[in-house]
Design a protein around this motif. Structure first.
Motif: not given
Length: 460
Positions: A196-224
């Motif tokens: 919803s943020v990437v699609d521009g539907k969140a009132p206060d946040l925006r995330i583009n494709a480049k930012q999304l890739d880096k954020a997913i990399a963070a999630l991958a780092t949280f692995r067990d």
């Protein structure tokens, strides 16, 4: 990876040990860290409602995330669960763990307990985060969007607490709701919100494709830690499990997340099956990997495509893997000579050193996939060919995991290596023209499509 012929990693808190040494090495095709792109629309939301806030930018991003996630659930909760959303009742807490004077949040006996962490407290219906040792590290290493992904995950647990079969989902039947399923659902809910943020539907946040890739990399780092069993108490999943759940929520929405069960969710995380594999961390030397992998790839594609398959010549070189056309990276398929060319030094050896053996294995599999496309008379010079190659590499990897052929096995962590190399580099998705898929999100998605559905998902 392992084979019969072979010679003789709190999750968020563990992130800190990883990211403090991450990002220090650069190789060909990798950009140096850049100035963080803002995720806030304007000034975002004031953190005045956050207990313990210093009113700084980190808490402003966190406050904006909490506000927008709750607005998302206010809109979507009734559709998914046929009842109204209730905002967090126990407050949100920003804790300064560095000063030793931070206010202790609910579900903790001391502020120091949450160092390097963020969590949802079901008993008090509250959310807390470490403002000193977690969120700033996330912002520095993975960009501001990573804060959004992490806190949306914690709010995912609040969703569970409002819909669980018991007041506290973590105390539910461990057979029906093991920890790994609970965490997977929260990752999925995070993905649904981030869409919803990437699609521009969140009132206060925006995330583009480049930012999304880096954020997913963070999630991958949280692995067990590699070798953790899926049934262990506190298991969150490997990188493949976590990124898969996030992408499923992102693509299909919160209703799919709510319907996740132990019966319909495949978890790839598993423990080491041998002491030898554990001692090596599931990594083979590149020479051993190639010796086992190349004949297995030939067998796989030969079985898949029958007489149409034309086995390529495999050549290793100390120089660049150069074919006519564009740069394919450290492993290339040359259609004119029907050759897969592997550059053993430089980039590939660095990938193996930094990520692990199956980072190289994934790239090699994509070049054999291009050889398969060429054997079928299909184009191999476009990004769509590269996408199909990544998909076929996923299908091949799944066949190794399920043990359909003797002699070669995936080790715990190999799928994480595939996710890491696909998120960070476009090599595997490059056609022979040298152009690949521009986002790690799409590269991982293509790999997962082949992995979960098989070669029929790859358009061949």
């Amino acid at each position: 990876m392992s084979g019969s012929a072979r010679r003789a990693g709190g999750v968020l808190a563990a992130l800190l040990a990883v990211v403090l040494v991450a990002g220090c090495t650069s190789i060909a095709g990798v950009a140096q860290p850049e100035t963080a792109e803002p995720v806030l629309v304007g000034d975002g939301v004031s953190p005045s409602f956050v207990q313990g806030t210093d009113n700084g930018m980190t808490d402003r991003i966190a406050a904006s995330t909490i506000t927008d996630v709750q607005a998302f659930w206010k809109q979507n909760f009734p559709t998914v669960f046929t009842k109204q959303w209730r905002d967090i009742a126990g407050g949100v807490y920003s804790v300064d763990t560095a000063s030793g004077k931070g206010k202790t949040p609910p579900c903790a006996e001391d502020a120091a307990e949450i160092e390097g962490n963020a969590f949802y407290c079901p008993a008090k219906d509250s959310v807390a985060w470490d403002r000193s040792a977690l969120l700033p590290v996330l912002r520095d290493q993975f960009g501001d969007a990573s804060v959004v992904v992490v806190l949306a995950h914690e709010l995912g647990h609040a969703v569970q607490n409002r819909t669980a079969p018991t007041p506290d989902m973590e105390r539910a039947d461990p057979n029906s709701y093991p920890t790994i399923l609970i965490e997977t659902m929260a990752d999925c809910y995070s993905g649904a919100f981030v869409r919803s943020v990437v699609d521009g539907k969140a009132p206060d946040l925006r995330i583009n494709a480049k930012q999304l890739d880096k954020a997913i990399a963070a999630l991958a780092t949280f692995r067990d830690p590699v070798g953790t069993g899926a049934d262990e108490e506190g298991a969150h999943g490997d990188a493949f499990d976590r990124v898969s759940a996030f992408q499923d929520g992102y693509q299909q929405g919160p209703k799919l997340c709510a319907g996740m069960t132990v019966d319909n969710r495949q978890f790839t995380q598993r423990a080491f099956s041998s002491l030898q594999d554990q001692q090596s961390g599931g990594n083979l030397p590149l020479s051993d990997l190639v010796r086992l992998l190349v004949p297995d790839l030939n067998t796989y594609f030969g079985q898949l495509f029958g007489p149409k398959w034309s086995q390529p010549k495999f050549t290793q070189t100390d120089s660049a893997a150069a074919c006519p056309g564009g740069d394919q990276g450290p492993v290339a398929f040359c259609p004119a000579t029907k050759t897969v060319l592997l550059a053993t030094k430089g980039t590939l050896s660095t990938l193996v050193s930094n990520i692990g053996d199956y980072a190289a294995g994934t790239l090699i599999a994509t070049r054999y996939a291009l050889a398969a496309l060429s054997s079928l008379g299909q184009p191999v010079d476009s990004p769509s060919a590269g996408k199909a190659a990544v998909c076929l590499a996923g299908a091949y990897t799944s066949s190794v995991l399920t043990g359909r052929r003797p002699g070669l096995q995936l080790s715990p962590g190999d799928l994480d290596k595939a996710v890491s190399v696909l998120l960070s580099y476009d090599y595997g998705s490059r056609g022979t023209s040298g152009t690949g898929l521009p986002t790690g999100f799409d590269r991982v998605l293509a790999f997962r499509s082949g992995f979960t559905t098989g070669s029929k998902a790859c358009g061949v």
